[in-house]
Design an enzyme around this catalytic site. Structure first.
Site, mmCIF file in Angstrom:
data_model
loop_
_atom_site.group_PDB
_atom_site.id
_atom_site.type_symbol
_atom_site.label_atom_id
_atom_site.label_comp_id
_atom_site.label_asym_id
_atom_site.label_seq_id
_atom_site.Cartn_x
_atom_site.Cartn_y
_atom_site.Cartn_z
ATOM 1 N N GLU A 262 -4.139 1.744 -3.060
ATOM 2 C CA GLU A 262 -5.449 2.387 -2.426
ATOM 3 C C GLU A 262 -5.357 3.372 -1.408
ATOM 4 O O GLU A 262 -6.300 4.194 -1.154
ATOM 5 C CB GLU A 262 -6.180 1.088 -1.799
ATOM 6 C CG GLU A 262 -5.528 0.717 -0.283
ATOM 7 C CD GLU A 262 -6.304 0.459 0.610
ATOM 8 O OE1 GLU A 262 -7.611 0.457 0.411
ATOM 9 O OE2 GLU A 262 -5.715 0.145 1.778
ATOM 10 N N ASN A 263 -4.026 3.783 -0.933
ATOM 11 C CA ASN A 263 -3.979 4.664 -0.293
ATOM 12 C C ASN A 263 -3.007 5.824 -0.784
ATOM 13 O O ASN A 263 -2.656 7.041 -0.054
ATOM 14 C CB ASN A 263 -3.322 4.593 1.067
ATOM 15 C CG ASN A 263 -3.893 3.230 1.810
ATOM 16 O OD1 ASN A 263 -3.379 2.392 1.726
ATOM 17 N ND2 ASN A 263 -5.113 3.530 2.209
ATOM 18 N N ASP B 35 0.618 -1.451 0.076
ATOM 19 C CA ASP B 35 0.113 0.006 0.103
ATOM 20 C C ASP B 35 0.892 1.234 0.002
ATOM 21 O O ASP B 35 1.526 1.511 1.021
ATOM 22 C CB ASP B 35 -0.760 0.130 1.109
ATOM 23 C CG ASP B 35 -1.794 -1.189 1.388
ATOM 24 O OD1 ASP B 35 -1.460 -2.440 1.047
ATOM 25 O OD2 ASP B 35 -3.009 -1.015 1.795
ATOM 26 N N HIS C 113 -6.452 -8.533 0.267
ATOM 27 C CA HIS C 113 -6.698 -7.167 1.190
ATOM 28 C C HIS C 113 -7.379 -7.458 2.190
ATOM 29 O O HIS C 113 -8.735 -7.071 2.255
ATOM 30 C CB HIS C 113 -7.003 -6.124 0.122
ATOM 31 C CG HIS C 113 -6.908 -4.836 0.722
ATOM 32 N ND1 HIS C 113 -5.785 -4.162 0.339
ATOM 33 C CD2 HIS C 113 -7.594 -4.018 1.406
ATOM 34 C CE1 HIS C 113 -5.706 -2.833 1.171
ATOM 35 N NE2 HIS C 113 -7.074 -2.722 1.667
ATOM 36 N N ASN D 132 -10.182 -1.702 0.092
ATOM 37 C CA ASN D 132 -11.349 -1.105 0.550
ATOM 38 C C ASN D 132 -11.443 0.450 0.445
ATOM 39 O O ASN D 132 -12.572 0.919 0.277
ATOM 40 C CB ASN D 132 -11.372 -1.425 2.248
ATOM 41 C CG ASN D 132 -10.199 -0.930 2.754
ATOM 42 O OD1 ASN D 132 -9.214 -1.234 2.608
ATOM 43 N ND2 ASN D 132 -10.573 -0.190 4.023
ATOM 44 N N HIS D 133 -10.335 1.122 0.127
ATOM 45 C CA HIS D 133 -10.392 2.613 -0.076
ATOM 46 C C HIS D 133 -10.224 2.987 -1.565
ATOM 47 O O HIS D 133 -10.149 4.275 -1.885
ATOM 48 C CB HIS D 133 -9.244 3.278 0.759
ATOM 49 C CG HIS D 133 -9.159 3.355 1.994
ATOM 50 N ND1 HIS D 133 -10.428 3.718 2.735
ATOM 51 C CD2 HIS D 133 -8.561 2.919 3.131
ATOM 52 C CE1 HIS D 133 -10.267 3.562 4.075
ATOM 53 N NE2 HIS D 133 -9.149 3.022 4.318
ATOM 54 N N HIS E 168 -3.319 -4.392 3.238
ATOM 55 C CA HIS E 168 -4.378 -3.778 4.208
ATOM 56 C C HIS E 168 -3.694 -3.302 5.254
ATOM 57 O O HIS E 168 -4.248 -2.145 6.063
ATOM 58 C CB HIS E 168 -5.554 -4.404 4.264
ATOM 59 C CG HIS E 168 -6.607 -3.615 5.038
ATOM 60 N ND1 HIS E 168 -7.088 -2.607 4.684
ATOM 61 C CD2 HIS E 168 -7.253 -4.153 6.332
ATOM 62 C CE1 HIS E 168 -8.254 -2.293 5.678
ATOM 63 N NE2 HIS E 168 -8.111 -3.194 6.698
HETATM 64 FE FE LIG Z 1 -4.153 0.363 2.552
HETATM 65 FE FE LIG Z 2 -7.136 -1.108 3.038
#
Ligand SMILES: [Fe+2]
Ligand SMILES: [Fe+2]
Length: 261
Positions: A39-40, A8, A152, A67-68, A177
């Protein structure tokens, strides 16, 4: 062939680590293909088209999510159109983008990449990741045995279970994650490389990427705070380097990667 999987990428500190460290790492370790979780990458949550272009320019071949991934609302059209980006396959039907891709690597062979979210302790109610990945793996294996899964998820148990579930059917199951690297990288019994979490690429003087004082205040007061990306201290590029057979897709080696900026 050598496949580097990068954990990430968190905010600007994570992006700087990619820009400054990835080109040399690619060269030094003779990396044929780079997969990175984005994702981040946009201020800690989500990704934008501009940021993705930067990551591709720095040597990322393919980006995965989590998830993001839909945190930046104006990124949906780009996520839908960009064939070098995969988002979790077990989002509800109709989500923008794709849950797996098969991509031609510069070294020649096709590589399949699948992304899925776990369910335990996740805020959203995703579809069953086991059955979702199963379907993708069957389709990808018609084209190539080289398959990398970015799982994740929050809990070590769900990730370990996924490793065993896919052992012998994919090249690697790599966890993302939690943003903290685990020390359990190994080759499972039937040739799948496995690591519970490859860690974050970002500032470790933080609480999983965010400013630690803000997070501590939120915990101690139990009142909402707007999280901020931590200052660029103790920045590491973290991931895993997998060596696999192009012919069979079997993993021969997995190495934990942690490079300081
Ligand atoms: Fe993350
Ligand atoms: Fe995440």
């Amino acid at each position: 062939m050598n496949i580097l999987f990068v954990g990430d990428i968190f905010g600007n500190p994570g992006r700087q680590a990619i820009k400054k460290l990835l080109p040399e790492l690619r060269r030094k370790r003779e990396v044929d293909f780079v997969i990175a979780n984005c994702e981040n990458s946009a201020g800690g949550k989500g990704v934008t088209e501009k940021i993705a272009e930067e990551l591709f320019a720095s040597g990322c071949d393919l980006l995965t999510g989590g998830n993001h991934i839909f945190a930046q609302r104006d990124s949906y059209d780009f996520i839908d159109a960009e064939t070098r980006l995969v988002r979790p396959v077990n989002f509800p039907p109709g989500a923008p983008g794709r849950g797996y891709v098969v991509h031609r690597s510069a070294a020649g062979p096709l590589i399949g990449v699948v992304n899925a979210c776990g369910r335990t302790f996740m805020a959203q109610h995703y579809d069953d990741p086991f059955r979702a990945i199963d379907g993708c793996v069957q389709k990808i294996r018609e084209k190539t045995p080289l398959i990398i899964v970015d799982f994740h998820a929050e809990t070590t148990s769900e990730k370990v279970a996924m490793g065993w579930y896919l052992d012998g059917r994919v090249t690697a199951v790599l966890g993302t994650h939690t943003h903290i690297p685990t020390a359990d990288e190994r080759i499972l019994h039937h040739g799948t490389a496995y690591m519970t979490d490859v860690g974050m690429t970002g500032p470790y003087d933080s609480v999983i990427g965010d400013d630690k004082d803000v997070i501590l205040d939120a915990i101690m007061t139990q009142r909402p705070r707007r999280f901020e990306v931590a200052a660029p201290n103790e920045v590491f590029l973290c991931g895993a380097l997998i060596t696999a057979s192009m012919e069979t897709g079997v993993a021969e080696r997995i190495e934990r990667i942690r490079v300081p900026l």
